[in-house]
Structure formats: structure tokens, C-alpha cells
Design a protein around this motif. Structure first.
Motif, short mmCIF file in Angstrom:
data_model
loop_
_atom_site.label_atom_id
_atom_site.label_comp_id
_atom_site.label_asym_id
_atom_site.label_seq_id
_atom_site.Cartn_x
_atom_site.Cartn_y
_atom_site.Cartn_z
N ASP A 53 0.87 -1.17 0.00
CA ASP A 53 0.00 0.00 0.00
C ASP A 53 0.91 1.23 0.00
O ASP A 53 2.13 1.10 0.12
CB ASP A 53 -0.94 -0.02 1.22
N GLY A 54 0.33 2.41 -0.11
CA GLY A 54 1.16 3.58 -0.30
C GLY A 54 0.85 4.75 0.61
O GLY A 54 -0.27 4.89 1.12
N VAL A 55 1.87 5.58 0.80
CA VAL A 55 1.75 6.86 1.50
C VAL A 55 1.70 7.93 0.41
O VAL A 55 2.59 7.99 -0.44
CB VAL A 55 2.94 7.12 2.44
N ARG A 56 0.68 8.77 0.42
CA ARG A 56 0.53 9.78 -0.62
C ARG A 56 1.25 11.05 -0.20
O ARG A 56 0.69 11.91 0.49
CB ARG A 56 -0.95 10.02 -0.90
N TRP A 57 2.51 11.16 -0.64
CA TRP A 57 3.37 12.27 -0.24
C TRP A 57 2.71 13.61 -0.53
O TRP A 57 2.82 14.55 0.26
CB TRP A 57 4.71 12.12 -0.95
N HIS A 58 2.04 13.72 -1.65
CA HIS A 58 1.47 15.02 -2.04
C HIS A 58 0.37 15.48 -1.09
O HIS A 58 0.09 16.67 -0.99
CB HIS A 58 0.96 14.97 -3.48
N LEU A 59 -0.28 14.54 -0.40
CA LEU A 59 -1.29 14.90 0.58
C LEU A 59 -0.70 15.13 1.97
O LEU A 59 -1.28 15.86 2.77
CB LEU A 59 -2.36 13.80 0.67
N VAL A 60 0.43 14.51 2.23
CA VAL A 60 1.04 14.60 3.56
C VAL A 60 1.80 15.91 3.73
O VAL A 60 1.63 16.63 4.71
CB VAL A 60 1.98 13.40 3.80
N GLU A 61 2.66 16.23 2.77
CA GLU A 61 3.51 17.42 2.88
C GLU A 61 2.95 18.52 1.97
O GLU A 61 3.46 18.78 0.88
CB GLU A 61 4.96 17.10 2.51
N LYS A 62 1.94 19.20 2.47
CA LYS A 62 1.28 20.21 1.64
C LYS A 62 2.07 21.51 1.56
O LYS A 62 1.86 22.32 0.66
CB LYS A 62 -0.14 20.47 2.15
N SER A 63 2.97 21.72 2.49
CA SER A 63 3.92 22.83 2.42
C SER A 63 5.24 22.30 2.94
O SER A 63 5.28 21.33 3.72
CB SER A 63 3.44 24.03 3.25
N PRO A 64 6.36 22.87 2.51
CA PRO A 64 7.68 22.31 2.84
C PRO A 64 7.89 22.08 4.33
O PRO A 64 7.78 23.01 5.14
CB PRO A 64 8.65 23.36 2.29
N GLY A 65 8.17 20.83 4.68
CA GLY A 65 8.51 20.48 6.05
C GLY A 65 7.35 20.37 7.01
O GLY A 65 7.54 20.07 8.19
N ASN A 66 6.12 20.57 6.53
CA ASN A 66 4.93 20.48 7.38
C ASN A 66 4.12 19.24 6.98
O ASN A 66 3.64 19.17 5.84
CB ASN A 66 4.07 21.74 7.25
#
Length: 378
Positions: A53-66
């Protein structure tokens, strides 16, 4: 390393942008995000206790480092409640728009995200994580070079592949240093390229193209380009993605199963096993429509032959496990053991493919190979 089950299920989790700019999110498109606990329970009830399964990076880090983990938490918690082992893809082609995959700081940005994800996983689970840092480096770099994915980086053949491998190595090094119990696997296409003629130059070019499939693993493991910092410790198992379209003539059409140029899967697995001396598993395999049971029959027959030859094979993952909308045009792809979600929230199970899986599971359990028996027993 052993997996909790020999047969595995993979959830399509691609999240890249197409060349027309449309962002894909297959976890959402298959409604797996809303039905993750039920999906995991169904898989476990069918003997599929190890999942991708996957972690959706684009949903997790919506701004740099957050980092906002709300899109991932339902899956993390479901894995613990249901009791399944999940191989988490940290980067399945897609990254946030504020991350340039070709930038000099990409390795650092990805490593920071990977470590933050593992720390979050550890807050939820007491078990060591199993991760696939970057999915299909070879395919991703090819897709960018030929324009199938949006262009990034210089127009230099091989540049992006080295760049992505450097990011993978950076993340793997940090993972092994800070969370050494974490198991790292990778998933790269397993292919065969045949010459169209017996011309010496054609044969040489076809072989060079075929050997290109090993570059990502060779570099990650330090077998080649040692200046990238690869190390054998950066892969606990070698994942291989193999589909009906994975064999073709150089600059030509696909070679169909049964053709005299079609290379037996057992030979391909044996070559990889000898090349790396590590456990291997089919991290993806699958077919569409009525061809699903026969494809699984072929793959399992060849896999058992590879085991008889001494290949340390640890599992076979049907991918994707659910029907899904195609990347390019959202066509309905009936490729899974499970259907799309019906009105009552359930998924239908394909009876023919399930029957073949059950028959093949019994055959694997008869093999006199301890590691395979342990894995199959799950």
C-alpha cells in the motif's frame, strides 16, 4: 526476511501527474481510502496477510517540512487492528508540487519525508516497518525520458535514474542508521528484450537494453557506480514486477506468452537470484479479464521451478488487488481479485482467480523448501 504470507495483495497507489498536468490518486479513485479497514479484513480472510500500500506524499507534505498524516492514519490504524503486514510505498511516482524531483535537494527532501513517515508509523505500531522507498526507478526514469510523464531534469539519458537512485540511497542509509530494524525492499520491472534479427549489432543493442533493467539495483547495492554510495545492506529483499507485457523486441512489439522468443520466468528469476544473492519476491504481477487465472497459473508454475533450482523466493503479490481506472483515460480495468466497491460497501471476489490461488497455495505448501513453507503458511 520472511513475509506474513507467501501470496500478497497490492493496492494501486500511483499519485503522479500525467503529462497533461492531471494529478492521479489511485487510492482515492478505487475508494480504498474510504474502505481501507474492510479491504484489509477481506484480504486477510482470503489468506493475503502481507499487503503493498502507499503513502501519498502530495497529501502529507502540503507545504515544505509540514506534515499532515490524516490521509495515512486510517490505513496505519487499520493495519494494526486487522493484523496485516504492510509494505509501505513511500514514493509511488508522485511528489508534492513544491518538490522538484530533479532538483539538487530532492534526495534531502525525500529522506526527510521518509524518516518522518517511519517515525509516524512507529508512533502507531510497535512492529518494525517494511518499506519500499521508491517504486520502479527504472520505469519512472524511462517514462520521463520518453515524455510519457512530464519532463524534469536535463535531457540526458540516464541522468534521472542516477538522480533517483541517489535519493533512494540517501533515504535507505538514514533508515538503516536510525531505525535499523526497518526492512527495506524495492520493486523494479523484470523484463526481457529480444533482437529482431540475428544481426550482430542488433543482438548487442538488445542485450544492452535488457541489462539496463539491473542498473537501479546494481547502483543501490553498490555493485556498480560505487561513488553513489550503494551498499548491500540497503535491500533486504529484491522485488520484481512482472506482467504479460514485460517482454518485447528491441524497438518492436510485445512478445506474447508461448512465442519461441518468450523467455521463461523461471530463467529470469534464477538470473536475478544469482546476480544478487538475496531473497527475491514478485512484488507485482497480474493480468486483466478472463486471462487472470491462467496468468497466475503460469507465474506460479514458473516460480516453483525457480524455487526447485535454488532461488530464494519469498512471495508473489497480485497487483493491483482491486479493479481500477486506467491512468490515461480512466477506463475500467478489471485486473484484480476484488471488484470495485458496490452499493453496500462490499467488493465482489472473482471466483475463478480465487480458485486458482487456492490451488496454487496448496502446491507451494508441498515444496520442500523451509523458507517458502513458512511464508506460505500465513
Amino acid at each position: 526476511m520472511n513475509f506474513d504470507s507467501f501470496f500478497m495483495a497490492g493496492f494501486e497507489c500511483s499519485s503522479h501527474r500525467r503529462k497533461d498536468g492531471v494529478r492521479l490518486d489511485l487510492i482515492r479513485a478505487t475508494t480504498h481510502d474510504r474502505h481501507v479497514q474492510r479491504d484489509y479484513r477481506l484480504c486477510k480472510s482470503l489468506g493475503l496477510a502481507t499487503l503493498r500500500d502507499g503513502v501519498r506524499w502530495h497529501l502529507v507534505e502540503k507545504s515544505p517540512g509540514n506534515y499532515d498524516w490524516s490521509s495515512w492514519m486510517p490505513a496505519l490504524e487499520a493495519a494494526e487492528e486487522v493484523g496485516v503486514q504492510v509494505i509501505w510505498d513511500l514514493f509511488h511516482y508522485g511528489s508534492p508540487d513544491h518538490v522538484d524531483q530533479a532538483s539538487p535537494d530532492f534526495a534531502a527532501r525525500f529522506t526527510d519525508f521518509a524518516m518522518a513517515a517511519l517515525e509516524q508509523q512507529q508512533r502507531v505500531s510497535g512492529r518494525a516497518a517494511t518499506v519500499c522507498p521508491l517504486n520502479e526507478i527504472n520505469f519512472l526514469s524511462w517514462a520521463v525520458e520518453v515524455g510519457y510523464f512530464p519532463r524534469c531534469g536535463p535531457d540526458e539519458k540516464g541522468w534521472l535514474k542516477r538522480h533517483l537512485v541517489q535519493a533512494g540511497i540517501s533515504a535507505a542509509r538514514a533508515i538503516k542508521q536510525q531505525l535499523p530494524e526497518t526492512r527495506i525492499v524495492w520493486a523494479e520491472p523484470l523484463v526481457h528484450v529480444a533482437p529482431r534479427s540475428h544481426d550482430r549489432r542488433e543482438k548487442r543493442n538488445a542485450e544492452a537494453a535488457r541489462l539496463g533493467q539491473f542498473e537501479a539495483y546494481d547502483w543501490i547495492l553498490g555493485k556498480a557506480l560505487p561513488e553513489l554510495g550503494g551498499d548491500p545492506a540497503f535491500a533486504d529483499a529484491i522485488g520484481l514486477n512482472f506482467y504479460p507485457h514485460n517482454q518485447w523486441y528491441l524497438d518492436g512489439p510485445t512478445i506474447p506468452l508461448g512465442h519461441h522468443e518468450y523467455r521463461p520466468l523461471a530463467d529470469m528469476l534464477e538470473e536475478v537470484g544469482q546476480r544478487y544473492g538475496k531473497p527475491v519476491f514478485l512484488s507485482e504481477t497480474g493480468a486483466e479479464g478472463s486471462g487472470r487465472p491462467s496468468w497466475f497459473h503460469y507465474v506460479c508454475s514458473e516460480a516453483r521451478e525457480a524455487v526447485r533450482r535454488g532461488v530464494d523466493l519469498r512471495g508473489i503479490c497480485w497487483y493491483p488487488i482491486t479493479a481500477y481506472p486506467g491512468w490515461d483515460n480512466s477506463r475500467h480495468a478489471e485486473a484484480g481479485l476484488l471488484s470495485t466497491v458496490t452499493a453496500d460497501g462490499s467488493r465482489h471476489v472473482d471466483a475463478a482467480l480465487l480458485e486458482e490461488m487456492q490451488a496454487q497455495r496448496a502446491l507451494f505448501e508441498e515444496l520442500d523448501v523451509p523458507a517458502t513453507k513458512i511464508a506460505a503458511a500465513g
